[in-house]
Design an enzyme around this catalytic site. Sequence first.
Site, short mmCIF file in Angstrom:
data_model
loop_
_atom_site.label_atom_id
_atom_site.label_comp_id
_atom_site.label_asym_id
_atom_site.label_seq_id
_atom_site.Cartn_x
_atom_site.Cartn_y
_atom_site.Cartn_z
N LYS A 1 83.99 -2.69 76.94
CA LYS A 1 82.90 -3.56 76.45
C LYS A 1 83.07 -3.91 74.98
O LYS A 1 82.19 -3.68 74.16
CB LYS A 1 81.54 -2.93 76.71
CG LYS A 1 81.23 -2.79 78.20
CD LYS A 1 79.79 -2.43 78.47
CE LYS A 1 79.53 -2.19 79.94
NZ LYS A 1 80.17 -0.98 80.51
O1 LIG Z 1 80.57 -3.73 82.55
C1 LIG Z 1 80.26 -2.84 83.32
O2 LIG Z 1 81.12 -2.25 83.97
C2 LIG Z 1 78.83 -2.58 83.55
C3 LIG Z 1 77.98 -3.63 83.27
C4 LIG Z 1 76.63 -3.54 83.67
O3 LIG Z 1 75.87 -4.49 83.54
N1 LIG Z 1 76.19 -2.41 84.24
C5 LIG Z 1 77.02 -1.33 84.49
O4 LIG Z 1 76.55 -0.35 85.07
N2 LIG Z 1 78.33 -1.39 84.09
C6 LIG Z 1 79.20 -0.21 84.26
O5 LIG Z 1 79.39 0.03 85.66
C7 LIG Z 1 79.39 1.43 85.91
C8 LIG Z 1 78.25 1.76 86.84
O6 LIG Z 1 78.31 3.09 87.25
P1 LIG Z 1 77.47 3.64 88.50
O7 LIG Z 1 76.03 3.30 88.23
O8 LIG Z 1 77.75 5.10 88.47
O9 LIG Z 1 78.01 2.95 89.72
C9 LIG Z 1 79.32 2.11 84.56
O10 LIG Z 1 80.64 2.36 84.11
C10 LIG Z 1 78.66 1.09 83.67
O11 LIG Z 1 79.05 1.17 82.31
#
Ligand SMILES: O=C(O)c1cc(=O)[nH]c(=O)n1[C@@H]1O[C@H](COP(=O)(O)O)[C@@H](O)[C@H]1O
Length: 270
Positions: A95
């Site tokens: 990010k």
């Molecule tokens: O850019 C990302 O990956 C991201 C953007 C977003 O809007 N929301 C989001 O959850 N993420 C990433 O996606 C992953 C979600 O993880 P889980 O909720 O465990 O599936 C994490 O690594 C967050 O940093």
Amino acid sequence: MTFGDKLAKAVAAHGPLCVGIDPHPSLLDAWGLSRTAEGLERFALTAVEAFGGKVAMVKPQAAFFEAYGSRGVAVLERVIADLRDSGTLVLVDAKRGDIGSTMAAYAEAYLGEGSPLAGDAVTLSPFLGFGTLQPALDTARATGRGVFVLALTSNPEGAEVQHAVAPDGRTVARTIIDFATARNSGISPCGDVGLVVGATIGETDVDLSGFNGPILAPGFGAQGGSVADLKRLFGPDMRNVFPTSSRDVLRHGPDVSSLVSAVRRVQESL
Ligand SMILES: O=C(O)c1cc(=O)[nH]c(=O)n1[C@@H]1O[C@H](COP(=O)(O)O)[C@@H](O)[C@H]1O
């Protein structure tokens, strides 16, 4: 090969799922590993063994590696190299976003040819202004890599910025989508500028129909987003949509076959 070509090949082989490697300290505990660089390495390499060559894309979350300093970053470098050797696309979730001159350095680190931290794509934050991302867009184009730009994030706080209306009447999210759409215009099979649109954003009237690029959809799984949410947001064919799940898959470890089964279940549900 362009990034779009690589994505098309990966989806044809494995379907659109992206799996995240997010070594949360609580997951290290659950896997019986220590909260050390050694524990991190064992966790990450187990995940690579389970996911490499089985999904279209894997997304290691950089902060969980950086938390262990230079040894953690070395583990991230190994994860990137091993996944790429397995033929799986790597989206490094760092990010990044900074003023243009500094952005060039981030671009070199995460997208430059030969950089140990460069996967196939990186996540970018456009909230210093989309134009500041130009060095990353140019480096990605030159090296056949891609970027995924935050547009409508999965967290509830995102709306206060992303739904804000600019003087020209467009929301911030719309502005980001329009910039990305313009950059991808005319590229086949799809452009190298992706967008991040959370599976949890609820009802939205944001029109993505003119967008010719990949969409990363986090929030699917542990944050509550479902297959039905994905279909409602992106339409039944979900062309170029990559749902991404981290904890909901990783909680099935440390057994590799259990992790693989969890991945297969999610792939079938999609
Ligand atoms: O850019 C990302 O990956 C991201 C953007 C977003 O809007 N929301 C989001 O959850 N993420 C990433 O996606 C992953 C979600 O993880 P889980 O909720 O465990 O599936 C994490 O690594 C967050 O940093």
